[in-house]
Design a protein around this motif. Structure first.
Motif, PDB file in Angstrom:
ATOM      1  N   TYR A  32      -5.034   7.560  -6.107  1.00  0.00           N
ATOM      2  CA  TYR A  32      -6.346   7.595  -6.774  1.00  0.00           C
ATOM      3  C   TYR A  32      -7.187   6.388  -6.377  1.00  0.00           C
ATOM      4  N   TYR A  33      -6.597   5.194  -6.428  1.00  0.00           N
ATOM      5  CA  TYR A  33      -7.344   3.993  -6.067  1.00  0.00           C
ATOM      6  C   TYR A  33      -7.711   3.996  -4.585  1.00  0.00           C
ATOM      7  N   CYS A  34      -6.811   4.427  -3.732  1.00  0.00           N
ATOM      8  CA  CYS A  34      -7.127   4.526  -2.297  1.00  0.00           C
ATOM      9  C   CYS A  34      -8.311   5.468  -2.078  1.00  0.00           C
ATOM     10  N   GLN A  35      -8.247   6.634  -2.672  1.00  0.00           N
ATOM     11  CA  GLN A  35      -9.312   7.625  -2.486  1.00  0.00           C
ATOM     12  C   GLN A  35     -10.640   7.110  -3.034  1.00  0.00           C
ATOM     13  N   GLY A  36     -10.612   6.521  -4.209  1.00  0.00           N
ATOM     14  CA  GLY A  36     -11.846   6.037  -4.828  1.00  0.00           C
ATOM     15  C   GLY A  36     -12.512   4.938  -4.032  1.00  0.00           C
ATOM     16  N   PHE A  83       2.525   4.987   8.998  1.00  0.00           N
ATOM     17  CA  PHE A  83       1.424   4.050   8.776  1.00  0.00           C
ATOM     18  C   PHE A  83       0.753   3.620  10.078  1.00  0.00           C
ATOM     19  N   SER A  84       1.526   3.250  11.071  1.00  0.00           N
ATOM     20  CA  SER A  84       0.957   2.650  12.278  1.00  0.00           C
ATOM     21  C   SER A  84       0.057   3.608  13.066  1.00  0.00           C
ATOM     22  N   SER A  85       0.205   4.895  12.870  1.00  0.00           N
ATOM     23  CA  SER A  85      -0.621   5.856  13.611  1.00  0.00           C
ATOM     24  C   SER A  85      -1.955   6.153  12.919  1.00  0.00           C
ATOM     25  N   LEU A  86      -2.190   5.582  11.755  1.00  0.00           N
ATOM     26  CA  LEU A  86      -3.438   5.834  11.034  1.00  0.00           C
ATOM     27  C   LEU A  86      -4.607   5.093  11.682  1.00  0.00           C
ATOM     28  N   ALA A  87      -5.800   5.575  11.396  1.00  0.00           N
ATOM     29  CA  ALA A  87      -7.010   4.861  11.802  1.00  0.00           C
ATOM     30  C   ALA A  87      -7.027   3.498  11.116  1.00  0.00           C
ATOM     31  N   LYS A  91      -5.600   2.178   7.344  1.00  0.00           N
ATOM     32  CA  LYS A  91      -4.588   1.125   7.185  1.00  0.00           C
ATOM     33  C   LYS A  91      -5.112  -0.010   6.319  1.00  0.00           C
ATOM     34  N   GLU A  92      -6.350  -0.403   6.555  1.00  0.00           N
ATOM     35  CA  GLU A  92      -6.937  -1.485   5.770  1.00  0.00           C
ATOM     36  C   GLU A  92      -7.044  -1.109   4.298  1.00  0.00           C
ATOM     37  N   ASP A  99      -1.967  -4.449  -1.971  1.00  0.00           N
ATOM     38  CA  ASP A  99      -2.090  -5.864  -2.329  1.00  0.00           C
ATOM     39  C   ASP A  99      -2.728  -6.047  -3.700  1.00  0.00           C
ATOM     40  N   LYS A 100      -3.691  -5.200  -4.034  1.00  0.00           N
ATOM     41  CA  LYS A 100      -4.403  -5.334  -5.310  1.00  0.00           C
ATOM     42  C   LYS A 100      -3.616  -4.761  -6.490  1.00  0.00           C
ATOM     43  N   TYR A 101      -2.955  -3.614  -6.297  1.00  0.00           N
ATOM     44  CA  TYR A 101      -2.326  -2.904  -7.414  1.00  0.00           C
ATOM     45  C   TYR A 101      -0.817  -2.701  -7.276  1.00  0.00           C
TER      46      TYR A 101
END
Length: 191
Positions: A32-36, A83-87, A91-92, A99-101
């Motif tokens: 949810y946090y990633c998408q938002g 993970f490593s194949s993502l844009a 990744k960021e 790191d935040k949650y």
């Protein structure tokens, strides 16, 4: 845009490599946090599937059903590095959210989402019921744009405090002509 399966595998893999194990509840909240935040920063979704308002907060139903067999136990880490194949932007975002949650407990995250407008918009306080409807991209984007503005305000205030503490000059009031963070940074550099 990622499939929710590829996204979840990348998130699980990256969290594990940062020393964080995820149960289904925590995975849901981090998704949810990633998408938002991704919608707020890139004006497009990070992954395909909808997020719905459920009793225990925002949930990606397809991910929930994929991992519900684990209950509250940790979900096994994928053997393959998804993970490593993502844009780079994906990744960021995953790193930012972990790191935040990532160190917060699943129930802490669940409780946090119950105080946020995307979930609250689907909750009837009088009956105590949730409508289980989709939390729209617009609801997410609107809320997380405000969250980003608060983060920037806090960082700007911290920068100003650090500058004033380090300065040998007496504190100077910020000019009224400053109306943006760009103006502020230019003013700081010129002092």
């Amino acid at each position: 845009m990622l499939s929710s399966t590829n996204f979840s595998q990348a998130l699980l893999y990256r969290a594990h490599h940062k020393g964080i194990n995820l149960c289904n509840l925590k995975l849901q909240k981090l998704a949810y946090y990633c998408q938002g935040y991704y919608l707020a920063t890139h004006n497009e979704p990070l992954f395909h599937d909808a997020i719905n308002a459920w009793q225990h907060g925002p949930v990606v139903p397809t991910l929930y059903h994929s991992f519900c067999g684990y209950g509250d136990r940790h979900i096994p880490v994928p053997a393959q590095d998804h993970f490593s194949s993502l844009a780079q932007s994906a990744k960021e975002m995953i790193d930012f959210i972990i790191d935040k949650y990532g160190r917060a407990g699943a129930w802490t995250l669940r409780n946090n989402t119950h105080n946020e407008s995307p979930w609250l918009a689907h909750y009837d306080r009088d009956s105590g019921r949730i409508d289980k409807a989709e939390i729209t991209h617009q609801e997410l984007k609107s809320f997380f744009l405000n969250e980003l503005a608060e983060i920037q305000d806090k960082q700007l205030a911290k920068l100003l405090d650090q500058y004033q503490e380090a300065s040998t000059k007496p504190p100077v009031a910020m000019p009224d002509t400053i109306s943006s963070s760009k103006d502020f940074l230019q003013w700081i550099r010129n002092r």
